[in-house]
Design a protein around this motif. Structure first.
Motif, mmCIF file in Angstrom:
data_model
loop_
_atom_site.group_PDB
_atom_site.id
_atom_site.type_symbol
_atom_site.label_atom_id
_atom_site.label_comp_id
_atom_site.label_asym_id
_atom_site.label_seq_id
_atom_site.Cartn_x
_atom_site.Cartn_y
_atom_site.Cartn_z
ATOM 1 N N UNK A 64 74.400 -31.695 -19.406
ATOM 2 C CA UNK A 64 74.246 -30.971 -18.139
ATOM 3 C C UNK A 64 72.828 -30.460 -17.967
ATOM 4 N N UNK A 65 72.249 -29.929 -19.015
ATOM 5 C CA UNK A 65 70.863 -29.476 -18.958
ATOM 6 C C UNK A 65 70.334 -29.303 -20.365
ATOM 7 N N UNK A 66 69.016 -29.319 -20.471
ATOM 8 C CA UNK A 66 68.385 -29.015 -21.752
ATOM 9 C C UNK A 66 67.006 -28.450 -21.475
ATOM 10 N N UNK A 67 66.510 -27.714 -22.455
ATOM 11 C CA UNK A 67 65.160 -27.171 -22.359
ATOM 12 C C UNK A 67 64.510 -27.233 -23.732
ATOM 13 N N UNK A 68 63.190 -27.334 -23.707
ATOM 14 C CA UNK A 68 62.406 -27.344 -24.937
ATOM 15 C C UNK A 68 61.447 -26.167 -24.839
ATOM 16 N N UNK A 69 61.494 -25.274 -25.828
ATOM 17 C CA UNK A 69 60.601 -24.117 -25.765
ATOM 18 C C UNK A 69 59.250 -24.442 -26.411
ATOM 19 N N UNK A 70 58.339 -23.489 -26.369
ATOM 20 C CA UNK A 70 56.978 -23.694 -26.877
ATOM 21 C C UNK A 70 56.932 -23.942 -28.381
ATOM 22 N N UNK A 71 58.015 -23.633 -29.085
ATOM 23 C CA UNK A 71 58.084 -23.846 -30.530
ATOM 24 C C UNK A 71 58.899 -25.084 -30.888
ATOM 25 N N UNK A 72 59.208 -25.921 -29.893
ATOM 26 C CA UNK A 72 59.966 -27.143 -30.148
ATOM 27 C C UNK A 72 61.463 -26.941 -30.233
ATOM 28 N N UNK A 73 61.922 -25.710 -30.029
ATOM 29 C CA UNK A 73 63.361 -25.463 -30.033
ATOM 30 C C UNK A 73 64.008 -26.114 -28.819
ATOM 31 N N UNK A 74 65.144 -26.730 -29.025
ATOM 32 C CA UNK A 74 65.836 -27.420 -27.939
ATOM 33 C C UNK A 74 67.198 -26.764 -27.736
ATOM 34 N N UNK A 75 67.457 -26.357 -26.508
ATOM 35 C CA UNK A 75 68.761 -25.817 -26.141
ATOM 36 C C UNK A 75 69.379 -26.779 -25.140
ATOM 37 N N UNK A 76 70.631 -27.148 -25.411
ATOM 38 C CA UNK A 76 71.327 -28.132 -24.591
ATOM 39 C C UNK A 76 72.702 -27.613 -24.212
ATOM 40 N N UNK A 77 73.087 -27.868 -22.976
ATOM 41 C CA UNK A 77 74.463 -27.642 -22.546
ATOM 42 C C UNK A 77 75.049 -29.000 -22.214
ATOM 43 N N UNK A 78 76.216 -29.261 -22.770
ATOM 44 C CA UNK A 78 76.877 -30.541 -22.545
ATOM 45 C C UNK A 78 78.360 -30.304 -22.312
ATOM 46 N N UNK A 79 79.027 -31.336 -21.844
ATOM 47 C CA UNK A 79 80.463 -31.271 -21.651
ATOM 48 C C UNK A 79 81.096 -32.524 -22.241
ATOM 49 N N UNK A 80 82.365 -32.677 -21.978
ATOM 50 C CA UNK A 80 83.122 -33.841 -22.432
ATOM 51 C C UNK A 80 83.795 -34.474 -21.225
ATOM 52 N N UNK A 81 84.176 -35.733 -21.348
ATOM 53 C CA UNK A 81 84.896 -36.362 -20.251
ATOM 54 C C UNK A 81 86.272 -35.743 -20.086
ATOM 55 N N UNK A 82 86.836 -35.225 -21.181
ATOM 56 C CA UNK A 82 88.148 -34.562 -21.140
ATOM 57 C C UNK A 82 88.231 -33.583 -22.307
ATOM 58 N N UNK A 83 88.863 -32.425 -22.104
ATOM 59 C CA UNK A 83 88.987 -31.446 -23.188
ATOM 60 C C UNK A 83 89.698 -32.001 -24.423
ATOM 61 N N UNK A 84 90.580 -32.969 -24.249
ATOM 62 C CA UNK A 84 91.324 -33.532 -25.369
ATOM 63 C C UNK A 84 90.620 -34.682 -26.058
ATOM 64 N N UNK A 85 89.341 -34.860 -25.807
ATOM 65 C CA UNK A 85 88.566 -35.941 -26.421
ATOM 66 C C UNK A 85 88.759 -35.910 -27.940
ATOM 67 N N UNK A 86 89.123 -37.048 -28.558
ATOM 68 C CA UNK A 86 89.380 -37.074 -30.001
ATOM 69 C C UNK A 86 88.196 -36.667 -30.879
ATOM 70 N N UNK A 87 86.968 -36.811 -30.375
ATOM 71 C CA UNK A 87 85.794 -36.430 -31.160
ATOM 72 C C UNK A 87 85.145 -35.152 -30.625
ATOM 73 N N UNK A 88 85.908 -34.366 -29.893
ATOM 74 C CA UNK A 88 85.377 -33.148 -29.266
ATOM 75 C C UNK A 88 84.739 -32.205 -30.278
ATOM 76 N N UNK A 89 85.313 -32.094 -31.441
ATOM 77 C CA UNK A 89 84.775 -31.201 -32.456
ATOM 78 C C UNK A 89 83.570 -31.752 -33.180
ATOM 79 N N UNK A 90 83.287 -33.037 -33.005
ATOM 80 C CA UNK A 90 82.185 -33.677 -33.703
ATOM 81 C C UNK A 90 81.012 -34.030 -32.794
ATOM 82 N N UNK A 91 81.302 -34.372 -31.546
ATOM 83 C CA UNK A 91 80.266 -34.873 -30.641
ATOM 84 C C UNK A 91 79.095 -33.909 -30.459
ATOM 85 N N UNK A 92 79.308 -32.612 -30.258
ATOM 86 C CA UNK A 92 78.146 -31.721 -30.138
ATOM 87 C C UNK A 92 77.251 -31.728 -31.382
ATOM 88 N N UNK A 93 77.849 -31.859 -32.558
ATOM 89 C CA UNK A 93 77.041 -31.920 -33.778
ATOM 90 C C UNK A 93 76.266 -33.225 -33.851
#
Length: 134
Positions: A64-93
């Motif tokens: 959905x969005x991401x940003x990179x700060x001046x120190x190279x830190x990356x913050x990302x917001x993401x979603x899934x196609x469905x809450x019951x996605x079988x890899x929901x607990x793994x995909x963000x990692x």
């Protein structure tokens, strides 16, 4: 964040719709190292696939969005196609780990969000074509 003690060691907990779920990777960027570009991070997103869909998560519109700060830190917001996605607990990692491999990134934080809900309209034209939706 607390994890249910019934989760086997090494297994990712399943996110709960409506609750924050955060994955992290990487470490502080060394002083003097050039910060990664948006394009480099986007290419890292494109290396991650939901195993059930032959299109990368970026073109699926899951980032959905991401940003990179001046120190190279990356913050990302993401979603899934469905809450019951079988890899929901793994995909963000997977996303955090892929971005952390990009030269010039520091600490990476990926937050799974549920609002707004994902819809096929978020997909790129290439993704729609690959999935026969055009």
């Amino acid at each position: 964040m607390s994890f249910d003690s019934a989760i086997p060691p090494g297994a990712a907990p399943a996110p709960v719709e409506g609750e924050d779920f955060i994955a992290t990777a990487g470490e502080a960027l060394a002083e003097g190292v050039a910060v990664a570009t948006d394009n480099a991070v986007i290419e890292a997103f494109r290396t991650v696939f939901d195993p059930e869909i032959p299109v990368n998560i970026y073109d699926l519109g899951l980032i959905y969005e991401f940003s990179i700060d001046d120190n190279g830190g990356v913050k990302t917001e993401m979603s899934l196609t469905a809450p019951g996605c079988p890899v929901a607990g793994e995909l963000p990692q997977w996303v955090a780990d892929a971005v952390a491999k990009v030269e010039g990134t520091g600490e990476v934080i990926v937050k799974l969000v549920w609002e707004p809900g994902w819809t096929p309209e978020r997909m790129s034209e290439d993704a729609k074509l690959a999935l026969g939706m055009m």
